[in-house]
Design a protein around this motif. Structure first.
Motif, short mmCIF file in Angstrom:
data_model
loop_
_atom_site.label_atom_id
_atom_site.label_comp_id
_atom_site.label_asym_id
_atom_site.label_seq_id
_atom_site.Cartn_x
_atom_site.Cartn_y
_atom_site.Cartn_z
N ASP A 92 0.33 -1.28 0.23
CA ASP A 92 -0.30 0.13 -0.41
C ASP A 92 0.70 1.26 -0.15
OD1 ASP A 92 0.89 -0.06 2.54
OD2 ASP A 92 -1.85 -0.13 3.63
N GLY A 93 1.89 1.49 -0.51
CA GLY A 93 2.80 2.32 -0.11
C GLY A 93 3.39 3.24 1.28
N THR A 94 2.98 2.44 2.50
CA THR A 94 3.16 2.62 3.35
C THR A 94 4.42 1.64 4.06
OG1 THR A 94 0.90 1.99 4.53
CG2 THR A 94 2.58 2.31 6.14
N ALA A 95 5.91 2.80 4.26
CA ALA A 95 7.12 2.53 4.89
C ALA A 95 7.87 2.49 6.19
CB ALA A 95 8.14 3.38 3.27
N TYR A 96 8.21 1.72 6.28
CA TYR A 96 8.50 1.61 7.69
C TYR A 96 10.35 1.81 8.14
CZ TYR A 96 3.70 0.69 8.17
OH TYR A 96 2.41 0.20 8.48
N HIS A 97 10.39 1.76 9.08
CA HIS A 97 11.62 1.71 9.70
C HIS A 97 11.71 0.41 10.55
CE1 HIS A 97 14.43 5.03 8.30
NE2 HIS A 97 13.47 6.14 8.94
N ILE A 98 12.81 0.33 10.72
CA ILE A 98 13.02 -1.44 11.53
C ILE A 98 13.28 -0.84 12.64
CG2 ILE A 98 13.67 -3.59 11.79
CD1 ILE A 98 13.66 -4.06 9.33
N VAL A 99 12.76 -0.59 13.91
CA VAL A 99 13.72 -0.23 14.76
C VAL A 99 13.86 -1.20 16.66
CG1 VAL A 99 12.00 2.55 15.47
CG2 VAL A 99 10.98 0.17 15.66
N ALA A 100 13.33 -2.48 15.86
CA ALA A 100 13.28 -3.47 16.77
C ALA A 100 13.35 -4.35 15.85
CB ALA A 100 12.77 -3.52 17.69
N GLY A 101 14.28 -5.87 16.38
CA GLY A 101 13.61 -6.60 15.81
C GLY A 101 13.84 -8.20 16.35
N ASP A 102 12.93 -9.46 15.94
CA ASP A 102 14.09 -10.64 16.37
C ASP A 102 14.12 -11.62 15.34
OD1 ASP A 102 13.90 -13.28 17.88
OD2 ASP A 102 11.91 -13.18 18.88
N PRO A 103 14.98 -12.16 14.88
CA PRO A 103 14.94 -12.97 14.20
C PRO A 103 14.69 -14.66 14.33
CG PRO A 103 17.42 -13.27 14.73
CD PRO A 103 16.00 -12.15 15.76
N ASN A 104 14.21 -14.90 16.16
CA ASN A 104 13.40 -16.38 15.78
C ASN A 104 14.51 -17.14 15.02
OD1 ASN A 104 10.80 -16.95 17.13
ND2 ASN A 104 10.60 -15.01 15.83
N ASN A 105 16.01 -17.54 15.45
CA ASN A 105 16.96 -18.53 14.98
C ASN A 105 16.81 -18.63 16.88
OD1 ASN A 105 19.39 -19.45 14.47
ND2 ASN A 105 19.46 -18.34 13.24
N TYR A 106 16.31 -20.13 16.56
CA TYR A 106 16.22 -21.07 18.26
C TYR A 106 18.41 -21.39 18.73
CZ TYR A 106 11.66 -19.35 18.03
OH TYR A 106 10.82 -18.54 18.00
N GLU A 107 18.57 -22.61 17.41
CA GLU A 107 19.56 -23.30 17.13
C GLU A 107 20.60 -22.63 16.87
OE1 GLU A 107 18.06 -22.95 14.00
OE2 GLU A 107 18.01 -24.85 13.22
N GLY A 108 20.41 -21.43 16.17
CA GLY A 108 21.85 -21.07 15.87
C GLY A 108 21.91 -20.42 14.22
N VAL A 109 21.21 -21.52 13.30
CA VAL A 109 21.45 -22.07 12.12
C VAL A 109 19.94 -22.08 10.68
CG1 VAL A 109 21.76 -24.08 10.71
CG2 VAL A 109 22.86 -24.22 12.45
N THR A 110 19.22 -21.99 11.63
CA THR A 110 18.15 -21.49 10.62
C THR A 110 16.64 -20.25 10.88
OG1 THR A 110 17.33 -24.03 10.49
CG2 THR A 110 15.68 -23.32 9.56
N ASP A 111 16.60 -19.43 11.05
CA ASP A 111 16.14 -18.27 10.11
C ASP A 111 14.55 -19.13 10.32
OD1 ASP A 111 18.01 -16.35 11.08
OD2 ASP A 111 18.72 -15.73 9.16
N VAL A 112 14.26 -18.67 10.99
CA VAL A 112 12.18 -19.42 11.67
C VAL A 112 11.92 -18.12 10.44
CG1 VAL A 112 10.23 -20.32 12.19
CG2 VAL A 112 12.27 -21.52 13.35
N VAL A 113 11.66 -17.58 10.80
CA VAL A 113 10.95 -15.83 10.87
C VAL A 113 11.08 -14.87 11.31
CG1 VAL A 113 8.94 -15.97 12.57
CG2 VAL A 113 8.65 -15.60 10.20
N PHE A 114 11.11 -14.01 10.73
CA PHE A 114 11.94 -12.32 11.13
C PHE A 114 11.00 -12.01 11.34
CE2 PHE A 114 14.98 -13.65 8.16
CZ PHE A 114 16.00 -13.46 8.97
N ILE A 115 10.27 -11.02 12.69
CA ILE A 115 9.07 -10.75 13.38
C ILE A 115 10.63 -8.96 13.61
CG2 ILE A 115 7.78 -10.08 15.44
CD1 ILE A 115 8.13 -13.14 15.33
N MET A 116 10.01 -8.67 12.88
CA MET A 116 10.28 -6.87 12.98
C MET A 116 8.52 -6.02 13.89
SD MET A 116 12.85 -8.48 12.39
CE MET A 116 13.64 -7.65 11.87
N GLN A 117 9.69 -5.15 14.27
CA GLN A 117 9.18 -3.53 14.66
C GLN A 117 8.94 -2.44 14.12
OE1 GLN A 117 9.36 -2.18 18.83
NE2 GLN A 117 8.06 -0.32 18.68
N GLY A 118 8.39 -2.37 13.00
CA GLY A 118 8.39 -1.42 12.00
C GLY A 118 7.64 0.63 12.56
N ARG A 119 8.20 1.51 12.14
CA ARG A 119 7.50 2.39 13.19
C ARG A 119 7.92 3.18 11.72
NH1 ARG A 119 10.59 4.17 17.94
NH2 ARG A 119 8.77 2.88 18.54
#
Length: 122
Positions: A92-119
């Motif tokens: 929709d054209g909205t742009a967000y700065h990523i101000v915080a994030g969690d890569p959900n990488n539990y064992e250090g190898v596989t990035d399951v999903v990136f959950i980011m806080q966008g402002r």
């Protein structure tokens, strides 16, 4: 070696984001050369994402504002790992700065999903 559990979680997350999410872009701005100056260069990377409104119980007005979005970014096929300082562009054209994030990488190898806080960029 990747744990099969996290590989399955990654596939499930990607399936849900592909089904219910939208196409978007991660914009990474490279700073200008410190000696020669000039302009920074921005590069866009395609991604699949799902923006969500934060539940009101988490909105405190400082670290999480009412206009912030929780952005789930699928990790499969992603050319870069989104980090703080990147921008996320939605359909929709909205742009967000990523101000915080969690890569959900539990064992250090596989990035399951990136959950980011966008402002929202105003």
């Amino acid at each position: 070696m990747a744990d099969p559990l996290y590989t399955r979680l990654q596939a499930t997350a990607q399936l849900l984001i592909t089904k219910y999410g939208q196409a978007g872009k991660i914009r990474r701005v490279t700073p200008p050369d410190p000696i020669n100056g000039g302009d920074g260069t921005s590069t866009d990377y395609d991604c699949r994402l799902f923006p969500m409104i934060y539940d009101q119980r988490y909105v405190d007005g400082t670290s999480i504002r009412s206009s912030d979005r929780q952005i789930y970014i699928g990790s499969v096929g992603l050319a870069v790992k989104p980090t703080v300082g990147d921008q996320v562009l939605t359909v929709d054209g909205t742009a967000y700065h990523i101000v915080a994030g969690d890569p959900n990488n539990y064992e250090g190898v596989t990035d399951v999903v990136f959950i980011m806080q966008g402002r929202a960029i105003s």
